[in-house]
Design a protein around this motif. Sequence first.
Motif, mmCIF file in Angstrom:
data_model
loop_
_atom_site.group_PDB
_atom_site.id
_atom_site.type_symbol
_atom_site.label_atom_id
_atom_site.label_comp_id
_atom_site.label_asym_id
_atom_site.label_seq_id
_atom_site.Cartn_x
_atom_site.Cartn_y
_atom_site.Cartn_z
ATOM 1 N N LYS A 189 0.809 -1.216 0.000
ATOM 2 C CA LYS A 189 0.000 0.000 0.000
ATOM 3 C C LYS A 189 0.844 1.268 0.000
ATOM 4 O O LYS A 189 0.319 2.351 -0.223
ATOM 5 C CB LYS A 189 -0.915 0.023 1.231
ATOM 6 C CG LYS A 189 -1.969 -1.056 1.235
ATOM 7 C CD LYS A 189 -2.792 -0.978 2.505
ATOM 8 C CE LYS A 189 -3.788 -2.109 2.608
ATOM 9 N NZ LYS A 189 -4.556 -2.020 3.869
ATOM 10 N N VAL A 190 2.124 1.157 0.234
ATOM 11 C CA VAL A 190 2.993 2.323 0.325
ATOM 12 C C VAL A 190 3.123 2.970 -1.053
ATOM 13 O O VAL A 190 3.313 2.293 -2.055
ATOM 14 C CB VAL A 190 4.387 1.940 0.859
ATOM 15 C CG1 VAL A 190 5.358 3.097 0.793
ATOM 16 C CG2 VAL A 190 4.285 1.416 2.274
ATOM 17 N N VAL A 191 3.011 4.295 -1.084
ATOM 18 C CA VAL A 191 3.216 5.033 -2.322
ATOM 19 C C VAL A 191 4.662 5.515 -2.319
ATOM 20 O O VAL A 191 5.032 6.385 -1.525
ATOM 21 C CB VAL A 191 2.250 6.231 -2.422
ATOM 22 C CG1 VAL A 191 2.507 7.019 -3.692
ATOM 23 C CG2 VAL A 191 0.814 5.762 -2.352
ATOM 24 N N TRP A 192 5.478 4.935 -3.188
ATOM 25 C CA TRP A 192 6.890 5.243 -3.222
ATOM 26 C C TRP A 192 7.124 6.505 -4.044
ATOM 27 O O TRP A 192 6.430 6.757 -5.021
ATOM 28 C CB TRP A 192 7.670 4.067 -3.812
ATOM 29 C CG TRP A 192 7.519 2.839 -2.985
ATOM 30 C CD1 TRP A 192 6.698 1.794 -3.221
ATOM 31 C CD2 TRP A 192 8.182 2.547 -1.751
ATOM 32 N NE1 TRP A 192 6.811 0.864 -2.222
ATOM 33 C CE2 TRP A 192 7.708 1.294 -1.314
ATOM 34 C CE3 TRP A 192 9.128 3.220 -0.988
ATOM 35 C CZ2 TRP A 192 8.154 0.709 -0.141
ATOM 36 C CZ3 TRP A 192 9.570 2.625 0.179
ATOM 37 C CH2 TRP A 192 9.082 1.384 0.594
ATOM 38 N N PRO A 193 8.109 7.313 -3.666
ATOM 39 C CA PRO A 193 8.377 8.548 -4.418
ATOM 40 C C PRO A 193 8.953 8.230 -5.801
ATOM 41 O O PRO A 193 9.588 7.192 -6.000
ATOM 42 C CB PRO A 193 9.406 9.279 -3.556
ATOM 43 C CG PRO A 193 10.059 8.218 -2.746
ATOM 44 C CD PRO A 193 9.019 7.164 -2.525
ATOM 45 N N THR A 194 8.731 9.175 -6.722
ATOM 46 C CA THR A 194 9.297 9.016 -8.055
ATOM 47 C C THR A 194 10.794 9.316 -8.001
ATOM 48 O O THR A 194 11.310 9.816 -6.995
ATOM 49 C CB THR A 194 8.626 9.974 -9.047
ATOM 50 O OG1 THR A 194 8.910 11.319 -8.641
ATOM 51 C CG2 THR A 194 7.119 9.755 -9.099
ATOM 52 N N ARG A 195 11.468 9.022 -9.098
ATOM 53 C CA ARG A 195 12.909 9.287 -9.168
ATOM 54 C C ARG A 195 13.175 10.784 -8.994
ATOM 55 O O ARG A 195 14.094 11.180 -8.277
ATOM 56 C CB ARG A 195 13.452 8.781 -10.495
ATOM 57 C CG ARG A 195 14.934 9.001 -10.680
ATOM 58 C CD ARG A 195 15.395 8.419 -12.015
ATOM 59 N NE ARG A 195 16.773 8.719 -12.287
ATOM 60 C CZ ARG A 195 17.807 8.010 -11.866
ATOM 61 N NH1 ARG A 195 17.598 6.933 -11.117
ATOM 62 N NH2 ARG A 195 19.033 8.351 -12.171
ATOM 63 N N LYS A 196 12.367 11.614 -9.643
ATOM 64 C CA LYS A 196 12.540 13.063 -9.562
ATOM 65 C C LYS A 196 12.369 13.545 -8.119
ATOM 66 O O LYS A 196 13.159 14.355 -7.626
ATOM 67 C CB LYS A 196 11.534 13.764 -10.472
ATOM 68 C CG LYS A 196 11.663 15.256 -10.483
ATOM 69 C CD LYS A 196 10.627 15.887 -11.394
ATOM 70 C CE LYS A 196 10.694 17.403 -11.306
ATOM 71 N NZ LYS A 196 9.644 18.049 -12.081
ATOM 72 N N GLU A 197 11.344 13.053 -7.433
ATOM 73 C CA GLU A 197 11.118 13.445 -6.040
ATOM 74 C C GLU A 197 12.281 13.018 -5.147
ATOM 75 O O GLU A 197 12.704 13.758 -4.256
ATOM 76 C CB GLU A 197 9.814 12.842 -5.524
ATOM 77 C CG GLU A 197 8.569 13.415 -6.155
ATOM 78 C CD GLU A 197 7.318 12.633 -5.809
ATOM 79 O OE1 GLU A 197 6.235 13.227 -5.899
ATOM 80 O OE2 GLU A 197 7.411 11.440 -5.445
ATOM 81 N N SER A 198 12.802 11.815 -5.383
ATOM 82 C CA SER A 198 13.926 11.317 -4.579
ATOM 83 C C SER A 198 15.160 12.184 -4.773
ATOM 84 O O SER A 198 15.861 12.518 -3.810
ATOM 85 C CB SER A 198 14.246 9.875 -4.968
ATOM 86 O OG SER A 198 13.156 9.038 -4.693
ATOM 87 N N ILE A 199 15.434 12.560 -6.028
ATOM 88 C CA ILE A 199 16.599 13.399 -6.299
ATOM 89 C C ILE A 199 16.417 14.775 -5.664
ATOM 90 O O ILE A 199 17.364 15.324 -5.082
ATOM 91 C CB ILE A 199 16.831 13.493 -7.819
ATOM 92 C CG1 ILE A 199 17.306 12.130 -8.344
ATOM 93 C CG2 ILE A 199 17.847 14.576 -8.160
ATOM 94 C CD1 ILE A 199 17.376 12.030 -9.845
#
Length: 126
Positions: A80-90
């Motif tokens: 159920k976890v919504v993982w951050p996108t690559r852009k958000e992580s950077i």
Amino acid sequence: MASSQVETVGSGAEKAKLAVAVLLVVAGVAGFYLLGRQGPVVQWGALVLAIIGAVGVFFTSDSGKELGGFAQDAWREVKKVVWPTRKESIQVTAYVFGFVVVMAIFLWTSDKVIEWVFYDLILRWR
């Protein structure tokens, strides 16, 4: 005041299953060392088989079934976890590095000001 309950193994069969699991692990470790002259394949085979057997016996007990149910529930929650996108992580990583640099400069400046106040103004060591 919250009361905490401690679960214990109730029936004799459950205690026996857990005891057999522990004995299998102990036997596997003992076999690993006693079979030293037979070669590493036999040593590791005995250890791995004993541990697999112990895990199998453990998961037939009530405690093992509860652990399996907990693991399934935990895996369901992880899905159920919504993982951050690559852009958000950077972006977040850049913010953290920027904050660390700013804090390093602030702490260095604070240290030098305190050093100047104590050693130059108050103690006159320089």
